[in-house]
Scaffold this active site. Structure first.
Site, PDB file in Angstrom:
ATOM      1  N   ASP A  83      17.639  23.670  14.423  1.00 44.41           N
ATOM      2  CA  ASP A  83      17.902  24.147  15.810  1.00 44.41           C
ATOM      3  C   ASP A  83      19.457  24.732  16.029  1.00 44.41           C
ATOM      4  O   ASP A  83      20.455  24.096  15.451  1.00 44.41           O
ATOM      5  CB  ASP A  83      17.554  22.866  16.677  1.00 44.41           C
ATOM      6  CG  ASP A  83      17.561  23.741  18.248  1.00 44.41           C
ATOM      7  OD1 ASP A  83      17.246  24.835  18.590  1.00 44.41           O
ATOM      8  OD2 ASP A  83      18.192  22.637  19.202  1.00 44.41           O
ATOM      9  N   ASP A 105      21.176  31.173  16.076  1.00 48.20           N
ATOM     10  CA  ASP A 105      21.554  31.314  17.325  1.00 48.20           C
ATOM     11  C   ASP A 105      22.820  32.342  17.440  1.00 48.20           C
ATOM     12  O   ASP A 105      23.925  32.006  17.338  1.00 48.20           O
ATOM     13  CB  ASP A 105      21.745  30.014  18.000  1.00 48.20           C
ATOM     14  CG  ASP A 105      22.166  30.213  19.635  1.00 48.20           C
ATOM     15  OD1 ASP A 105      22.222  31.250  19.935  1.00 48.20           O
ATOM     16  OD2 ASP A 105      22.410  29.194  20.314  1.00 48.20           O
ATOM     17  N   GLU A 135      17.361  34.120  19.230  1.00 53.26           N
ATOM     18  CA  GLU A 135      17.505  33.834  20.836  1.00 53.26           C
ATOM     19  C   GLU A 135      18.236  35.130  21.128  1.00 53.26           C
ATOM     20  O   GLU A 135      19.135  35.716  20.703  1.00 53.26           O
ATOM     21  CB  GLU A 135      18.286  32.655  20.932  1.00 53.26           C
ATOM     22  CG  GLU A 135      18.699  32.434  22.504  1.00 53.26           C
ATOM     23  CD  GLU A 135      19.275  31.270  22.746  1.00 53.26           C
ATOM     24  OE1 GLU A 135      19.568  30.880  24.048  1.00 53.26           O
ATOM     25  OE2 GLU A 135      19.243  30.553  22.067  1.00 53.26           O
ATOM     26  N   HIS A 185      20.163  23.806  28.954  1.00 47.79           N
ATOM     27  CA  HIS A 185      20.360  22.631  28.250  1.00 47.79           C
ATOM     28  C   HIS A 185      20.800  21.581  29.098  1.00 47.79           C
ATOM     29  O   HIS A 185      21.703  22.021  30.043  1.00 47.79           O
ATOM     30  CB  HIS A 185      21.128  23.071  27.147  1.00 47.79           C
ATOM     31  CG  HIS A 185      20.591  23.882  25.932  1.00 47.79           C
ATOM     32  ND1 HIS A 185      21.139  24.965  25.486  1.00 47.79           N
ATOM     33  CD2 HIS A 185      19.405  23.735  25.337  1.00 47.79           C
ATOM     34  CE1 HIS A 185      20.555  25.558  24.609  1.00 47.79           C
ATOM     35  NE2 HIS A 185      19.531  24.911  24.455  1.00 47.79           N
ATOM     36  N   GLY A 186      20.626  20.280  28.720  1.00 45.65           N
ATOM     37  CA  GLY A 186      21.202  19.231  29.348  1.00 45.65           C
ATOM     38  C   GLY A 186      20.528  18.595  30.585  1.00 45.65           C
ATOM     39  O   GLY A 186      19.366  19.056  30.869  1.00 45.65           O
ATOM     40  N   HIS A 214      13.896  26.752  25.690  1.00 45.44           N
ATOM     41  CA  HIS A 214      14.856  25.700  25.312  1.00 45.44           C
ATOM     42  C   HIS A 214      15.121  25.100  26.754  1.00 45.44           C
ATOM     43  O   HIS A 214      15.107  25.843  27.734  1.00 45.44           O
ATOM     44  CB  HIS A 214      16.048  26.415  24.846  1.00 45.44           C
ATOM     45  CG  HIS A 214      16.121  26.794  23.202  1.00 45.44           C
ATOM     46  ND1 HIS A 214      16.847  26.475  22.273  1.00 45.44           N
ATOM     47  CD2 HIS A 214      15.014  27.509  22.776  1.00 45.44           C
ATOM     48  CE1 HIS A 214      16.429  26.932  21.216  1.00 45.44           C
ATOM     49  NE2 HIS A 214      15.280  27.613  21.376  1.00 45.44           N
ATOM     50  N   GLY A 215      15.811  23.736  26.582  1.00 47.91           N
ATOM     51  CA  GLY A 215      15.863  23.277  27.811  1.00 47.91           C
ATOM     52  C   GLY A 215      14.729  22.740  28.688  1.00 47.91           C
ATOM     53  O   GLY A 215      14.632  22.917  29.628  1.00 47.91           O
ATOM     54  N   GLY A 216      14.059  22.214  27.852  1.00 52.95           N
ATOM     55  CA  GLY A 216      12.681  21.753  28.292  1.00 52.95           C
ATOM     56  C   GLY A 216      12.489  20.403  29.118  1.00 52.95           C
ATOM     57  O   GLY A 216      11.610  20.005  29.783  1.00 52.95           O
ATOM     58  N   ASN A 236      11.342  23.019  23.215  1.00 55.32           N
ATOM     59  CA  ASN A 236      12.614  22.249  22.863  1.00 55.32           C
ATOM     60  C   ASN A 236      12.799  21.186  23.754  1.00 55.32           C
ATOM     61  O   ASN A 236      13.103  21.415  24.916  1.00 55.32           O
ATOM     62  CB  ASN A 236      13.821  23.150  22.577  1.00 55.32           C
ATOM     63  CG  ASN A 236      13.595  23.920  21.456  1.00 55.32           C
ATOM     64  OD1 ASN A 236      12.561  24.143  20.658  1.00 55.32           O
ATOM     65  ND2 ASN A 236      14.949  24.332  20.965  1.00 55.32           N
TER      66      ASN A 236
END
Length: 289
Positions: A83, A105, A135, A185-186, A214-216, A236
């Protein structure tokens, strides 16, 4: 039966079932155990992944071979994925360890540089038969969760352009595309506002390439359903799973009687169990069940 599969193979399963496959960061043995046990109990395919930003926690050279061997022994299809690989050298290391998928990335780079490096990543992966995710766009925060805010007011976000995505996918030959359409993210500081038209547009203009969210962590069940219906096939997920593990260990600690010894093994087992339950709930949402 070989159950260590590529991202392309596991995305085919997701497309056939019209679901999303959970992709969970496993930067330690406890998280790897939790994810694989959850997938086994639910009998669902899964992706285990390691991000380059996790290197200070545990080296890829240490956990990578463990991830590959564990995947080979799994009872469900498992993809071992790198990742957010930020350098081609790091991608090469993952491929040499037996990873079946890598993500390059280059989202923070100028478009042409991202395109050129992604092409190189695809060429590298082809030598081992691995898949490639790339991405386009920016979610504001990097994978580590650092950055500027996490709400709709975050001006550092750059949503993916479906027209540009079509050219990018055609030029690179990637197997999946991570898109920016409102997630971060986060930990979410405010409720995310997701633009599902971005997902639908990317799918339509690229010939239905699997879209990666991303950032799921922290996204509502309703929004997951809408995202999957729009064409998201990989989600993710790590932050809330990691948080669940911490809460599990803390509950174990608080449950001790005064003067009772604290054993790390007990805290570890409590963390694994808490992460597994959190992962199972996430996987049920991604599988629409």
């Amino acid at each position: 039966m070989q159950l260590l599969v590529t991202l392309k193979e596991i995305m085919k399963i997701a497309e056939e079932r019209k679901i999303a496959v959970g992709s969970f960061n496993t930067p330690n043995l406890e998280s790897l155990q939790a994810v694989l046990e959850a997938a086994d109990e639910l009998e669902l395919p899964v992706i285990v992944q390691f991000a380059q930003c996790h290197e200070p926690w545990l080296s890829l050279s240490v956990i990578g071979p463990v991830m590959v061997e564990a995947a080979k022994k799994a009872s469900v299809p498992v993809c071992v994925h790198l990742d957010h690989g930020e350098t081609l050298t790091y991608l090469k290391q993952a491929l040499e360890l037996g990873f079946t998928s890598i993500m390059y990335d280059g989202s923070v780079l100028p478009y042409e540089e991202n395109l050129a490096n992604t092409k190189k990543a695809v060429e590298m992966a082809a030598r081992t038969g691995a898949s490639v995710e790339a991405e386009l766009g920016s979610m504001g925060r990097r994978e580590s969760g650092t950055g500027d805010g996490s709400g709709p007011e975050d001006e550092t976000k750059i949503y993916t352009d479906p027209e540009l995505a079509a050219d990018f996918v055609k030029e690179t030959g990637i197997d999946a595309l991570a898109c920016s359409f409102g997630t971060t993210h986060g930990i979410y500081l405010t409720e995310p506002k997701l633009d599902f038209d971005v997902v639908r547009g990317v799918r339509r203009r690229t010939g239905n390439i699997p879209v990666v969210m991303h950032g799921g962590s922290g996204v509502s069940r309703e929004d997951f359903q809408k995202a999957i219906e729009a064409g998201v096939r990989k989600v993710n997920y790590f932050t809330y799973m990691d948080k669940a593990g911490g809460s599990g260990a803390l509950a174990c600690l608080k449950g001790l009687k005064e003067g009772e010894p604290v054993f790390f093994s007990s805290l570890s087992l409590a963390a694994v169990q808490a992460m597994k339950e959190n992962v199972k709930e996430a996987m049920r949402q991604f599988a629409m069940c």
